[in-house]
Design an enzyme around this catalytic site. Structure first.
Site, PDB file in Angstrom:
ATOM      1  N   GLU A  49       0.870  -1.179   0.000  1.00  0.00           N
ATOM      2  CA  GLU A  49       0.000   0.000   0.000  1.00  0.00           C
ATOM      3  C   GLU A  49       0.902   1.222   0.000  1.00  0.00           C
ATOM      4  OE1 GLU A  49      -4.095  -1.558   2.204  1.00  0.00           O
ATOM      5  OE2 GLU A  49      -2.838  -0.093   3.220  1.00  0.00           O
ATOM      6  N   ASP A  60      -5.751  10.243   9.498  1.00  0.00           N
ATOM      7  CA  ASP A  60      -4.469   9.696   9.909  1.00  0.00           C
ATOM      8  C   ASP A  60      -3.979  10.299  11.209  1.00  0.00           C
ATOM      9  OD1 ASP A  60      -3.499   7.756   7.879  1.00  0.00           O
ATOM     10  OD2 ASP A  60      -3.941   9.434   6.544  1.00  0.00           O
ATOM     11  N   TYR A 175     -10.480  -3.466   3.649  1.00  0.00           N
ATOM     12  CA  TYR A 175      -9.559  -3.073   4.707  1.00  0.00           C
ATOM     13  C   TYR A 175     -10.392  -2.880   5.961  1.00  0.00           C
ATOM     14  CZ  TYR A 175      -5.707  -0.245   6.757  1.00  0.00           C
ATOM     15  OH  TYR A 175      -4.697   0.259   7.543  1.00  0.00           O
TER      16      TYR A 175
END
Lengths: 272, 401
Positions: A49, A60, A175
């Site tokens: 990734e 994030d 994911y």
């Protein structure tokens, strides 16, 4: 069959789980990204990734944010990320590469232009963090028209209805975010993930990778027992951050090899 | 009077191609919970009655509309009326929305509220209502802004809030918003995120607009009382766009009333140092919604610049993007220099210190009034008072306290 699907099928036939490391393209500097990708493959990565840096990485944690900032300071943008993938492909035509990033750089390039350019560069899948399934029908169509797998996130809080929505659109793998919070948070609950994954697997019909909060080889090994893939990001970026430039590849290799061994050994232990 | 039916956003928060929900999967349940809670609350007469009570007795509403007669006479054209949001408790329109969201938070059983702030006005309003409702309050503020706005930081602390300096990105408002989102996604079970403007993912643009629409609703009844009819144009400054949406929204159905949003041209559009997302930005995705953004050729968000910190945001509420494309509202710009000059003019002509944000709206009114007949009416949203800006104005005038 997509390269991602082929990779998962091969691993499954061998009774193995996939190791998916994440690095941010251009971190710590653009010249190191392709060597780092090769180093990841040499240390056991089954799929890579590659983060596309963005000015406002809302989902994030601090570690990936800093990586993004370092890459942006070096002038990295989506075009250059695609060039890096193309360069990687000059020497590696097997390992699938998934771009992971935010919607705006892709929309700024235009989704259709991006789809074609990503295919040309040798990208295999795309995960847009801020595209939930309800805003993604058109995007997923364009990706698939360019032989790219649209990858989606699922969370412990995702309802059955949402898992089904993702199932409609996703290919490659999904994911599964193993905890509440942002990337790099601590404490992953393997038990809780183990309870949820079979149901998700059945509903989406593609392999399930687990990430967010996998910080050591032991946890990676535990996760490998219950998931099809183990995704490790922030821990690798920390290693990149702490290493002198001439040692980055060697130290990342050592770290990722540890994750890789733990994943393969656990598989052997559990007899799967 | 032409009435147009207008019922945006749609169920998923879209205003035409704008708005929507662009967040990671982890935030979806929080937004769903908020959307459902608001859908019930807005139809609950007790919630509506309590909101009105708070606005009346805590905020001091309705805020008056004031005929700036001396200013109008000096300009010699259209009559300028000011909607005095500067007279609200805490000095600006921000408090209207904070009360609404804090009431929602309480209804949802959330004991902790978080907020982002640029100059500190929304942070102060959030800290104020948190004190009023006995909630823990954490305000995220870019470390650059913390340095520039020491007085507001202290004010928030006096009100019992914790102010967290944000060191990531450009260390300004947009980064504070990123950080607040990260806090929210991590503490979603006990935390309510009070967004300060009509941006963010659905339902925020809608609910902030609804809480601020009290501004326009009051005007709808005040204007006929004062001058026998509705204004010819309504003018408001636009950063994220909450005061403008608040005064525009009730006027959307009044098709003959021009709606004019004023963006910050900063040091001039040509310099690139401005905050005019609608005027020169391009559509994109930031902070959970699609709207016009200041971005570079590669889709990276660029920093906004304005002498007025409240307009210093590289995005804009998605409903404004829609109103622009639909042609229902017009968007213009005013430079730092024009806003500063207006600040002084309004002080001396009317004895009113406008916030530098609001001075942009007044400046545009002053620009167009002289060429209009004297019986035309311009209604300007004076969204906040300028006490907070005195040090900026003094500095720009070369004066030290």
């Amino acid at each position: 069959m997509s390269k991602i699907q082929a990779t998962f099928e091969r691993l499954q036939a061998q009774g193995q789980k996939a190791l998916i490391p994440f690095i941010t393209a251009g971190d710590p500097n653009p010249a190191l990204t392709v060597p780092l990708m090769h180093a990841l493959v040499e240390s056991g990565a089954d799929l890579i990734e590659l983060g596309v840096p963005f000015s406002d990485p809302m989902a994030d944690g601090p570690t990936v944010q800093r990586a993004s900032e370092r890459a942006l300071k070096k002038g990295v943008n989506l075009r250059r990320v695609l060039e890096m993938v193309a360069n990687f492909r000059a020497d590696n035509n097997e390992t699938p590469v998934v771009l992971m990033g935010y919607a705006n750089p892709i929309e700024a390039m235009d989704v259709h232009v991006f789809g074609a350019a990503a295919f040309d560069a040798g990208v295999d899948g795309v995960l847009v963090v801020d595209y939930p399934p309800e805003e993604s029908a058109e995007f997923a169509k364009v990706m698939r028209a360019n032989a790219l797998d649209p990858i989606f996130l699922l969370a412990p809080t995702s309802t059955e209805e949402r898992v089904a929505m993702v199932g409609e659109l996703a290919s490659g793998y999904v994911y599964y975010i193993s905890l509440k919070g942002v990337t790099g948070s601590s404490a992953l609950d393997v038990e809780a993930a183990a309870r949820r994954i079979p149901e998700i697997h059945a509903a989406v019909g593609v392999p399930v990778g687990v990430g967010f909060g996998i910080r050591d080889a032991w946890t990676a090994g535990m996760v490998a027992r219950v998931a099809d893939a183990v995704i490790v990001g922030s821990r690798i970026i920390e290693e990149i951050e702490e290493s002198p430039a001439d040692q980055v590849c060697a130290r990342v290799k050592e770290l990722v090899s540890g994750f890789s061994r733990a994943i393969r050994d656990r598989d052997a232990d559990s007899g799967s | 009077m032409t009435a147009t039916s207008y019922d945006l956003p749609d169920a998923r928060g879209h205003f035409g191609p704008y708005g929507g929900i662009f967040v990671a999967e982890t935030l979806i349940p929080a937004l769903t919970e908020l959307r459902d809670a608001y859908a019930t609350a807005r139809r609950d007469p007790r919630f509506v009655a309590e909101f009105e009570y708070e606005l009346k007795y805590y905020v001091g509403r309705p805020s008056p509309v004031y005929h700036a007669e001396r200013l109008s006479d000096e300009l010699g054209g259209a009559q300028i009326y000011l909607k005095r949001e500067d007279l609200n408790h805490t000095g600006a329109h921000k408090i209207n929305n904070c009360i609404g969201q804090a009431m929602l938070a309480r209804r949802m059983g959330k004991k902790r509220v978080i907020a982002e702030t640029g100059a500190g006005q929304h942070g102060v309003a959030a800290a104020t209502v948190a004190a009023r409702y006995g909630m823990e309050c954490v305000v995220y503020m870019g470390s650059e802004d913390v340095k520039r706005q020491a007085a507001n930081v202290y004010r928030m602390k006096l009100l019992g809030a914790a102010v967290v300096p944000v060191e990531s990105g450009s260390r300004t408002l947009k980064d504070a918003m990123n950080e607040a989102m990260r806090d929210w996604v991590t503490h979603v079970s006990d935390t309510f995120y009070i967004i300060g403007t009509v941006a963010g993912p659905h339902p925020y643009p809608m609910l902030v607009r609804d809480f601020q629409a009290v501004i326009g609703r009051e005007c709808l009844s005040q204007m006929p009382e004062l001058c026998g009819r509705q204004p010819d144009a309504v003018i408001a400054c636009v950063g994220g766009g909450s005061n403008a949406m608040g005064i525009f929204h009730p006027y959307l159905a009044h098709g003959h009333v021009r709606l004019i949003g004023v963006e910050a041209a900063g040091e001039g559009l040509a310099t690139g140092r401005h905050a005019a997302s609608l005027t020169v930005g391009r559509p994109g995705v930031l902070h959970g919604n699609r709207s016009y953004l200041l971005q570079d050729a590669h889709g990276q968000i660029v920093e906004a610049h304005s002498v007025s910190a409240g307009l210093d945001y590289p995005g804009v509420g998605p409903e404004h993007a829609w109103l622009k494309d639909a042609g229902r509202a017009e968007y213009v710009t005013i430079t730092d220099a024009e806003a500063l000059e207006t600040f002084h003019v309004l002080c001396r002509t009317e004895g009113i210190l406008p916030a530098l944000e609001s001075a942009h709206a007044v400046a545009h009114a002053m620009k167009i009034a002289p060429s209009m007949p004297k019986d035309k009416i311009l209604l300007v949203n004076l969204s906040g008072r300028g006490d907070k800006d005195m040090h900026t104005v003094a500095e720009k005038s070369g004066i030290q306290f």
